[in-house]
Design a protein around this motif. Structure first.
Motif, short mmCIF file in Angstrom:
data_model
loop_
_atom_site.label_atom_id
_atom_site.label_comp_id
_atom_site.label_asym_id
_atom_site.label_seq_id
_atom_site.Cartn_x
_atom_site.Cartn_y
_atom_site.Cartn_z
N VAL A 157 14.45 9.51 -3.59
CA VAL A 157 13.50 8.64 -3.46
C VAL A 157 12.39 9.17 -2.09
N ILE A 158 11.10 9.37 -2.81
CA ILE A 158 10.00 9.80 -1.78
C ILE A 158 9.11 8.63 -1.69
N THR A 159 8.83 8.02 -0.76
CA THR A 159 7.87 7.02 -0.44
C THR A 159 6.54 7.52 0.46
N VAL A 160 5.49 7.13 -0.26
CA VAL A 160 4.30 7.41 0.37
C VAL A 160 3.67 6.41 0.80
N ARG A 161 3.37 5.88 2.12
CA ARG A 161 2.49 4.76 2.70
C ARG A 161 1.11 5.26 3.01
N PHE A 162 0.15 4.34 2.39
CA PHE A 162 -1.29 4.87 2.48
C PHE A 162 -2.04 3.66 3.39
N GLU A 217 18.00 9.48 -0.01
CA GLU A 217 18.86 9.72 -1.10
C GLU A 217 19.36 8.39 -1.58
N ASP A 218 19.39 8.06 -2.76
CA ASP A 218 20.04 6.92 -3.57
C ASP A 218 21.41 7.56 -4.02
N ASN A 219 22.35 7.55 -3.19
CA ASN A 219 23.60 8.11 -3.69
C ASN A 219 24.36 7.34 -4.63
N GLU A 220 23.93 6.13 -5.08
CA GLU A 220 24.56 5.34 -6.28
C GLU A 220 24.02 5.94 -7.47
N LEU A 221 22.66 6.16 -7.66
CA LEU A 221 22.24 6.68 -8.64
C LEU A 221 22.06 8.21 -8.70
N LYS A 262 0.81 -1.39 0.09
CA LYS A 262 0.12 0.13 -0.05
C LYS A 262 0.95 1.20 -0.14
N GLN A 263 1.74 1.33 -0.98
CA GLN A 263 2.52 2.62 -0.93
C GLN A 263 3.15 2.97 -2.44
N ILE A 264 3.57 4.13 -2.67
CA ILE A 264 3.93 4.53 -3.93
C ILE A 264 5.10 5.13 -3.96
N THR A 265 6.09 4.99 -4.65
CA THR A 265 7.42 5.43 -4.82
C THR A 265 7.59 6.62 -5.85
N LEU A 266 8.18 7.61 -5.36
CA LEU A 266 8.42 8.61 -6.51
C LEU A 266 9.83 8.90 -6.58
N ARG A 267 10.55 8.35 -7.70
CA ARG A 267 11.90 8.60 -7.79
C ARG A 267 12.35 9.78 -8.53
N VAL A 268 12.90 10.68 -7.94
CA VAL A 268 13.20 12.37 -8.63
C VAL A 268 14.66 11.94 -9.16
N LYS A 269 14.81 12.09 -10.39
CA LYS A 269 16.01 11.67 -11.14
C LYS A 269 16.94 13.02 -10.90
N ASN A 270 18.16 12.40 -10.56
CA ASN A 270 19.61 13.36 -10.69
C ASN A 270 19.20 14.94 -9.77
N SER A 271 18.73 14.37 -8.60
CA SER A 271 18.08 15.62 -7.59
C SER A 271 18.99 15.19 -5.99
N ALA A 272 19.01 16.22 -5.43
CA ALA A 272 19.28 16.05 -4.10
C ALA A 272 18.25 16.83 -3.21
N PRO A 273 17.83 16.47 -2.15
CA PRO A 273 16.74 16.89 -1.15
C PRO A 273 17.38 17.98 -0.26
#
Length: 850
Positions: A118-123, A110-114, A78-89
């Motif tokens: 990564v923003i994860t929203v759990r419902f 942060e996905d340091n490798e890529l 019950k979750q959606i994952t938003l992967r924001v490319k080439n970004s830093a929060p």
């Protein structure tokens, strides 16, 4: 099946067409994001805005550039994952915590490798739909999540395809596609709903409240601005209107300080917060300027000069630069640093020759010369300034008054009189207008137009009865009445009461205005008695003047008046410890009146006067003269004691000790034998024999515990013990000095000694590492003498002692107070360093585990 809003699902064909249009829009956005991504820069995610609306939750990602986002849904979790490319929060985004009726949690990682965010929203719901759109303001992306109460079934499709987080991705719309009317209506409805959502986002930004604040500010409703701004900041901390609101709150408080000084502290704090939150704001120079103005209004001149200097250094081309320079010059003038003020004003003339402030600088330079008594230079520059800007003084009465004073000091009486007349007419109700009127009266008296001057004085008394200038006018009119009682006869218009009853008038002024005008009134009273041939009364008035007003003793005019009564004055001054005036009268009248004095009584008083004024060799000379004419030996004891004391205090301790020993042996029953022991102890101390000195003082104190010198010698004993490291005995001696207070003798000196004793008790306890006693004693000193310069040192000792007894939090608060209030001194800097060290230690506890 019927559905509403952005989650409405039409029949299969309508849905297909709609999704094609939406996919085209997404393709355009993706193209833009891809182009920005191709630039190779890391996209900074600035803010994450989350808001719960009716039936849905909106998540908005604001970034430096339009982000590229991949969406993945996990129905099981019950979750959606938003992967924001080439970004830093942004740092604050990582700490996000949120939950509502739809969303259970949101995490940012942060996905340091890529190099992605990564923003994860759990419902909380199994079936959730959403749509993606662009935010109302700024660059970014918005997601609107909405739960479905029923599972959706469409022929030929599995229900999971349309539920639990469907993210619409369609084939791009081709130019050959055409939209039906139903398709157009669906798109229109879709964009209408998007507009509604944008309105909700606008509401979240606080725009409505921001506009209300700006309206209140325009209407100068400053208290309402402060209140609304505080609420706005609390409700919309991340709004893009925050910068203006922060500064608007500070500006409102600044304007309130003009009416109520109590708002100054709040205004300073508001500017500090605004400037800290938004250091790159275009309003930052305004904050610097107004913060400096507040410091200046509070007479914190060092802080004000620092702020003005920072503004000039970092914003030299701003609109505030010349005003800051003028303000700095004004502070220098108030502090008597006329050369520094002159240099500052000259810089304005050189650097900004065409600015309006040049006029202000020119006049201020002339005023600077006036204040220094350099009237010739002031006159030249005033003339130049008046030629260029003739109307300026007529709107600034204080400047106009200095111009008139300059002409008077230069002997240009007609010009001065004309200017004073103009000032009195332009500003009749202001203090400058009244001062000008008073000076008109004085100048008329000086020019022998006494009757005209008297009329001006009487007019002032009747027009401004409660003003200071009316008091001065009464005194001048009284002096005219004493000098020439026949000058004015009866008047049908004015009563001339001050003129008719000069002594009563001056007594009334002394009674009602002693602090401000008592000195001048007493001098005029002495003159009035002398002019009426009442010389004894005149002597009494002058005696009172010289006793009550030390400043009068330095007035040559007063000396000239008392010399006529010198015989009586010498005796009177000596009786009331007026030694300086006794000797001054004696020398000023030495030839011919006092050349051959043979009276031992008078000679002894002159000797004692020399002694009190520390002229010890002259004192011994006159004691010897007294002895020569004291045939009956009436003053033998006084002479012997006086010579011994003068020898000691004149820098001869060894001889002084011998003389006091001889005195004690010669006059053992004398009341002064105790005094001799005290002074003998001082002679021993001056020779480095501290233990013997303490012994003599102890013996004297035990013989006469109520002696007036007990406190002083107890204090000196304590200082010796402190110096020798005998701290317990030092504290006992300081306490003895405190409790020996005698209000009948040298009250001011004793109070100062008591204060120093309290100070040393705290310091000795601290040095002796008696931490609890040090805290108690230092706190006592700060309560008794909150305005003393030693308070910050006391606070530092309290902080250090608290640290020693493991009261870390209280110790830190004390250090913070010192660092804030005394930051320009060495003690303040030490406190700051200690705080920084403590913070570092707290951040690195592993280094101090043992």
């Amino acid at each position: 099946m019927e559905a509403k809003g952005n989650t409405s699902l039409l029949n299969m064909s309508e849905n297909k067409k709609f999704r094609r249009v939406l996919t085209f829009i997404v393709a355009i956005i993706s193209f833009t994001a891809g182009f920005e991504y191709a630039s190779g820069e890391v996209n900074t995610l600035k803010r994450l805005i989350i808001a719960e609306t009716k039936g849905s939750t909106k998540l908005t990602i604001l970034a430096a550039t339009t982000p590229e986002i991949d969406v993945a849904f996990d129905k099981t979790e019950k979750q959606i994952t938003l992967r924001v490319k080439n970004s830093a929060p942004d740092r604050q985004m990582k700490n996000v915590k949120y939950a509502d009726d739809i969303v259970q949690s949101i995490t940012v990682a942060e996905d340091n490798e890529l190099g992605d965010t990564v923003i994860t929203v759990r419902f909380k719901h199994e079936n959730v739909v959403f749509y993606q759109s662009s935010p109302l303001t700024g660059k970014g992306s918005s997601f609107d999540f909405r739960p479905l109460d029923k599972r959706i079934r469409i022929a030929g499709k599995l229900e999971d395809h349309f539920t639990a987080g469907v993210h619409y991705k369609k084939e791009p719309v081709t130019p050959a596609d055409t939209a039906s009317k139903a398709e157009s209506d669906a798109i229109a409805e879709q964009f209408a709903d998007i507009d509604r959502k944008y309105g909700e986002l606008e509401e979240l930004s606080g725009r409505k409240y921001y506009i209300e604040i700006m309206k209140k500010l325009q209407k100068r409703e400053f208290e309402e601005v402060v209140d609304l701004s505080g609420k706005f900041i609390a409700a919309f901390p991340k709004s893009h209107y925050s910068e203006i609101v922060y500064y608007s709150k500070a500006d409102a408080l600044y304007n309130l300080t003009k009416y109520e000084p109590k708002h100054r502290k709040a205004a300073l704090e508001a500017y500090n917060v605004a400037m800290s939150e938004f250091p790159q704001s275009h309003l930052y120079p305004t904050g610097l300027m107004r913060r400096a103005d507040i410091y200046s209004d509070q007479e914190f001149y060092i802080e004000a000069l620092t702020e003005y200097g920072g503004l000039l250094k970092n914003f030299s081309k701003s609109k505030y630069a010349t005003r800051a320079m003028l303000q700095r010059a004004g502070i220098y003038i108030k502090r008597g640093k006329y050369q520094a003020a002159y240099n500052e004003l000259e810089r304005i003339l050189i650097l900004y020759p065409k600015k309006r402030e040049v006029r202000d600088a020119k006049y201020l330079i002339a005023e600077t010369f006036h204040d220094q008594g350099m009237f010739k230079k002031a006159g030249i520059i005033f003339t130049e300034a008046i030629s260029a800007w003739p109307t300026y003084p007529k709107t600034r009465p204080s400047t106009y008054l200095k111009i008139a004073d300059t002409w008077f000091e230069l002997g240009q009486y007609k010009k001065a009189m004309d200017e004073w007349f103009m000032i009195a007419n332009l500003f009749p109700t202001q203090v400058e207008g009244r001062v000008a009127m008073l000076k008109l009266g004085e100048l008329n008296v000086k020019l022998k137009k006494k009757k005209k001057g008297a009329k001006i004085f009487e007019a002032m008394i009747r027009s401004f009865p409660d003003k200071d200038e009316a008091v001065l006018a009464r005194m001048r009119l009284a002096s005219l009445g004493a000098e020439d009682p026949d000058l004015i006869k009866e008047s049908m218009i004015f009563s001339y009461e001050a003129f008719s009853n000069p002594i009563a008038t001056l007594n009334d002024v002394i009674k009602k205005h002693e602090e401000k005008y008592g000195m001048e009134a007493l001098e005029r009273k002495g003159d009035a008695y002398a002019q009426r041939k009442r010389f004894i009364a005149s002597i009494v008035a002058f005696k009172e003047l010289l006793r009550n007003y030390p400043k009068a003793r330095m007035s040559e005019a007063v000396y000239n008046k008392v010399r006529a009564n010198f015989f009586t004055l010498i005796d009177t001054y000596h009786a009331q410890n007026g030694f300086f005036m006794a000797l001054l009268t004696y020398y000023n009248n030495f030839n011919p009146f006092l050349r051959n004095i043979k009276d031992p009584v008078m000679l002894k008083k002159i000797a004692e006067s020399f002694h009190e004024l520390t002229l010890y060799e002259r004192a011994k000379d006159y004691y010897m003269r007294t002895a020569a004419y004291d045939k009956e030996k009436r003053f033998a004891e006084d002479i012997a004691f006086g010579i011994s004391k003068a020898t000691l205090e004149g820098g001869h301790p060894k001889e002084g000790e011998k003389m006091f020993k001889r005195f004690i042996a010669t006059y053992p029953a004398s009341n002064r034998a105790i005094d001799a022991r005290f002074y003998m102890g001082r002679a021993m101390l001056a020779q480095g024999r501290e233990a013997e000195a303490i012994t003599e003082w102890r013996i004297a104190s035990e013989l006469k515990p109520n002696h007036q010198e007990v406190g002083r010698f107890a204090y000196e004993t304590a200082n010796i013990y402190k110096k020798r490291g005998q701290y317990v005995m030092a504290i006992d001696a300081y306490n003895s000095a405190i409790i020996s207070f005698n209000p009948e003798v040298n009250r001011k000196e004793q109070l100062e000694r008591i204060k120093e004793s309290y100070y040393h008790i705290a310091e000795v306890s601290y040095i002796d590492q008696e931490w609890q006693d040090a805290i108690k004693s230092a706190e006592r000193f700060t309560k008794l003498y909150p305005e003393d310069d030693g308070v910050n040192w006391m606070q530092y000792m309290i902080s250090s002692s608290l640290d020693k007894v493991e009261m870390r939090e209280s110790a830190t608060k004390r250090l913070e107070t010192i660092a804030k209030n005394d930051k320009e001194t060495l003690l303040g800097r030490i406190a700051k360093v200690r705080l920084e060290n403590r913070q570092w230690k707290n951040k690195n506890p592993e280094l101090f585990s043992n």
